[in-house]
Design an enzyme around this catalytic site. Structure first.
Site, PDB file in Angstrom:
ATOM      1  N   ASP A 262       1.064  -1.369   0.042  1.00 56.02           N
ATOM      2  CA  ASP A 262      -0.015   0.142   0.048  1.00 56.02           C
ATOM      3  C   ASP A 262       0.715   1.054   0.076  1.00 56.02           C
ATOM      4  O   ASP A 262       2.022   1.188   0.485  1.00 56.02           O
ATOM      5  CB  ASP A 262      -1.062  -0.022   1.259  1.00 56.02           C
ATOM      6  CG  ASP A 262      -2.156   0.866   1.037  1.00 56.02           C
ATOM      7  OD1 ASP A 262      -2.104   1.609  -0.157  1.00 56.02           O
ATOM      8  OD2 ASP A 262      -3.071   0.817   1.536  1.00 56.02           O
TER       9      ASP A 262
HETATM   10  C1  BGC Z   1      -4.968   3.431   0.126  1.00 53.77           C
HETATM   11  C2  BGC Z   1      -5.056   2.532  -0.929  1.00 53.77           C
HETATM   12  C3  BGC Z   1      -5.066   3.165  -2.473  1.00 53.77           C
HETATM   13  C4  BGC Z   1      -3.418   3.969  -2.346  1.00 53.77           C
HETATM   14  C5  BGC Z   1      -2.976   4.561  -3.609  1.00 53.77           C
HETATM   15  C6  BGC Z   1      -3.555   4.308  -0.002  1.00 53.77           C
HETATM   16  O1  BGC Z   1      -3.733   5.319   0.953  1.00 53.77           O
HETATM   17  O2  BGC Z   1      -5.029   2.874   1.314  1.00 53.77           O
HETATM   18  O3  BGC Z   1      -6.396   1.826  -0.911  1.00 53.77           O
HETATM   19  O4  BGC Z   1      -5.127   2.088  -3.299  1.00 53.77           O
HETATM   20  O5  BGC Z   1      -3.360   4.887  -1.307  1.00 53.77           O
HETATM   21  O6  BGC Z   1      -4.053   5.810  -3.766  1.00 53.77           O
END
Ligand code: BGC
Length: 740
Positions: A262
């Site tokens: 993530d």
């Molecule tokens: C979120 C993800 C997301 C990623 C990219 C993160 O903060 O938890 O779900 O895909 O950001 O935007």
């Protein structure tokens, strides 16, 4: 003669050239060989480059070899607009508006795998057209507390329902040559302290509740990527967690795709090398501007890894494995020359969004047949509430979108209402008048000068002589109201909405409350309001889908994918005190003391407390009668199965769809088990008077529980009950059989 000589020379020159098509580019060769060939050609630096990001959402390919870069995008409800290379701000493109599909809670509420397939296919087409190779989603974290700010991005409280719905979504997206990245693996069940929550959960709960949807995503959906979650489990961050990633995901499930961190979820180079991570994204956000060398080179899996290899501290075995997996991803996506071209903002996509929305809306209550609203003959329809006009596709965190169009509930109702019908709007309350996320603005002016009391008085005044009052409220994806990185602070509706609803109920008995949210909310006025509709965040076609259901053009057929508790104190995650919701800088241990008793599994244990609305609940404008369920046999052999059948009849006057639910309960077992667990469902469409036989086959897998001591699924001999139900609290028939 001279020409013959030239031709012969050309042919001779071309022949070896054709034979020399490098293996990695040769589409006739097996992918495994192409991967090894590409790997053999890559330098150490090129290998390091492909395992981490070089912009907010992309990783480089191997330019020297003609292998393209990989572009990821959020996800999961539509394709996110373009941001700058190194910043979250908008890139300012004017051709990156999308169709917003209904939020995943709405998709889950359709209980219809065909809808999930349509969703995945349509979203994948939008991704492909926008040249995205990986969609960051879908999310399948289990709904454990109604306060979780991201529940709207997930598929509810039940592992079986989430598993069934995620599989067609994945297949649909990936049929476009676009990878899904199923998230957030694992145990990311609330947002407060999401980076420093260390989940403590027993193995049985982990395997029975929190893992099945991910397992189905891998083994049945065949997802090409998985995103590690921010939180910790067994004191290790889940983006590099040997137990979840190496042992379970790869070891037990045989996952052959890539593990993506993530954004900012990577914390340690050594763990990132050894404990299961393949691609690192989002670690530092100052991109090319900051840090030693430049920030992308400073990622844990970039220069620090390279240094360790160069100094001989670590070998290249782990690196080669990671690169093999990244190359496999490339062959499945960017290197697949035959993948479809995709399409964007097509009428087909709008139609899909409207249909899924209509099928996911849940009719919670309809006393005295207030609904459907007679939109052709009513004299005056009063619509009240900020959510009737507020754009809902902007906000909520990373799933926020920039849409080509969004039909509000008020617009949908106005469009549908007959010519002579006066549709009047009153604000009723003021919620959040801002409308901005990462530079995308709604452009709406929601400013209001009237006082709260005046707003109520004005709405009440209009309500007195209205044929129908439709209140559209709920949450709105602002911080603490269904939004990433923040949880809700209470189960109640914000902005004094309860007071507005009560005031309207006092003067008009044809009141319909439409709740827009991705979470359960409390409804202290439930007995004063005759009709209640759960409408979710539906996206571009929200207003159309809502008007379809309110008017009866579409007969509601959604069922709740999670329990609506009457009070927060009835939710086991809160009863046992293990959800604190208090922000902390230190690591916070959260023990899932509720164990396997999440949602209806807990409700079924209770004698006194009843939920406001149960898991699986949802009404229709017609009625369905269930016959007695019949079993094909009453004794099941260990490797056999039984089939249960039930005749369902539409006894009303409208065509409608019913979700027939099948739960299984173990009468006696060595470990305590829930009274019943969902193991099958089927959505059927019936004309008035029509009957259909629905059959479910139950095998040993459906009877098993996870035995933590033996570390395997076990079906113990003895008696099992099969419940045929219209909701988890509305069992229509029961049969019993014995497992040998
Ligand atoms: C979120 C993800 C997301 C990623 C990219 C993160 O903060 O938890 O779900 O895909 O950001 O935007």
């Amino acid at each position: 003669m001279k020409y013959v000589y030239i031709i012969v020379s050309l042919v001779l020159a071309a022949a070896p050239a054709m034979a020399q098509t490098p293996v990695y580019l040769d589409e006739t060769r097996p992918v495994g060989e192409r991967i090894e060939d590409a790997l053999g050609r890559m330098t150490l630096e090129e290998k390091i480059a492909v395992i981490h990001a070089r912009s907010k959402f992309s990783s480089p390919g191997v330019a020297r070899l003609g292998i393209p870069e990989i572009w990821t995008t959020d996800g999961p409800h539509g394709i996110r607009p373009e941001v700058l290379w190194d910043e979250w701000d908008q890139a300012g493109w004017t051709n990156d508006s999308c169709v917003a599909f209904p939020a995943l809670t709405c998709l889950a509420a359709t209980w219809d795998e065909e809808m999930a397939a349509l969703y995945g296919k349509s979203l994948g087409e939008e991704a492909r057209y926008r040249k995205k190779d990986m969609v960051l989603g879908p999310g399948v974290n289990i709904y454990r507390t109604p306060l979780n700010g991201r529940n709207f991005e997930y598929m509810g409280e039940d592992p079986y329902l989430s598993a069934r719905m995620v599989v067609p979504y994945i297949r649909g997206v990936q049929s476009n040559g676009v990878a899904t990245c199923v998230k957030h693996f694992a145990l990311n069940n609330h947002e407060t302290n999401r980076h420093n929550t260390n989940v403590i959960v027993d193995d049985r709960t982990l395997y029975e509740i929190y893992l099945p949807a991910f397992k189905a995503a891998v083994q049945e959906g065949g997802t090409w990527a998985i995103m590690g979650s921010y939180n910790l489990y067994k004191d290790r961050h889940c983006c590099h967690n040997a137990h979840t990633l190496n042992d379970i995901l790869r070891g037990e499930w045989g996952f052959d795709g890539v593990v993506v961190s993530d954004w900012g979820g990577t914390h340690d180079t050594d763990q990132a090398i050894h404990d299961g991570l393949d691609m690192e994204f989002g670690s530092w956000t100052d991109g090319l501007k900051g840090g030693y060398r430049n920030a992308y080179d400073s990622y844990y899996l970039a220069y620090p890894y390279l240094e360790r290899i160069r100094s001989g501290e670590v070998g290249t075995e782990e690196l080669d494995e990671k690169v093999r997996r990244v190359l496999r991803l490339m062959y499945r996506t960017v290197m697949d020359r035959n993948r479809p071209l995709g399409s964007m903002c097509s009428e087909a996509h709008y139609a899909a969004a409207r249909r899924i929305g209509g099928e996911g809306i849940v009719l919670l209550k309809n006393d005295g047949g207030v609904l459907p609203v007679d939109m052709d003959h009513a004299r005056k329809i009063l619509v009240v509430g900020e959510n009737a006009v507020k754009m809902m596709t902007v906000g909520g965190g990373s799933s926020s979108l920039k849409v080509q169009r969004e039909i509000s509930p008020l617009e949908g109702i106005r469009e549908r209402a007959g010519e002579g019908v006066s549709v009047v709007y009153e604000r009723g309350y003021v919620g959040d008048v801002t409308g901005e996320y990462n530079g995308v603005t709604t452009g709406q002016d929601l400013s209001e000068s009237r006082s709260a009391d005046q707003l109520i008085a004005d709405a009440v005044e209009q309500a007195r002589d209205a044929d129908y009052v439709i209140f559209v409220g709920g949450l709105n994806k602002s911080a603490h109201q269904d939004c990433e990185d923040s949880d809700r602070v209470s189960l109640g509706l914000p902005y004094g909405q309860d007071k507005v609803i009560e005031a309207l109920a006092a003067v008009n008995d044809r009141l319909v409350v439409v709740n827009i949210s991705g979470n359960a909310v409390s409804m202290p006025w439930v007995s004063d309001v005759p009709a209640i509709v759960q409408a979710w965040y539906i996206g571009s076609e929200a207003g159309h889908a809502i008007a379809d259901v309110l008017s009866g053009d579409v007969n509601p057929s959604g069922k709740l994918p999670f329990t609506f508790p009457a009070r927060l104190e009835d939710v086991p995650a809160h009863i046992f005190g293990e959800y604190t919701g208090v922000p902390s800088r230190d690591t916070v241990d959260i023990e899932y003391k509720d164990g396997i008793y999440v949602g209806y599994r807990w409700t079924d244990l209770q004698k006194k407390t009843r939920p406001l609305f149960a898991f699986g609940h949802g009404l229709s404008y017609t009625t369905f009668e269930y016959g007695e369920p019949v079993l094909d046999k009453t004794l099941m052999s260990r490797d056999g199965s039984v089939t249960v059948s039930v005749v369902v009849t539409n006894t009303g006057t409208r065509e409608g769809q019913e979700v027939v639910q099948m739960y299984v309960g173990d009468r006696k077992s060595s470990l305590p088990r829930p009274l019943k667990e969902l193991k099958g469902f089927e959505k059927i469409r019936l004309a008035p008077g029509e009957s259909r036989t629905v059959s479910f086959t139950v095998g040993t897998d459906d009877l098993s529980f996870f035995d933590p001591d033996r570390h395997e699924w076990v079906a113990e001999p003895g008696k099992f009950d099969i419940y045929i139900a219209a909701a988890s609290d509305d069992v229509r028939g029961k049969v019993t059989f014995e497992l040998e």
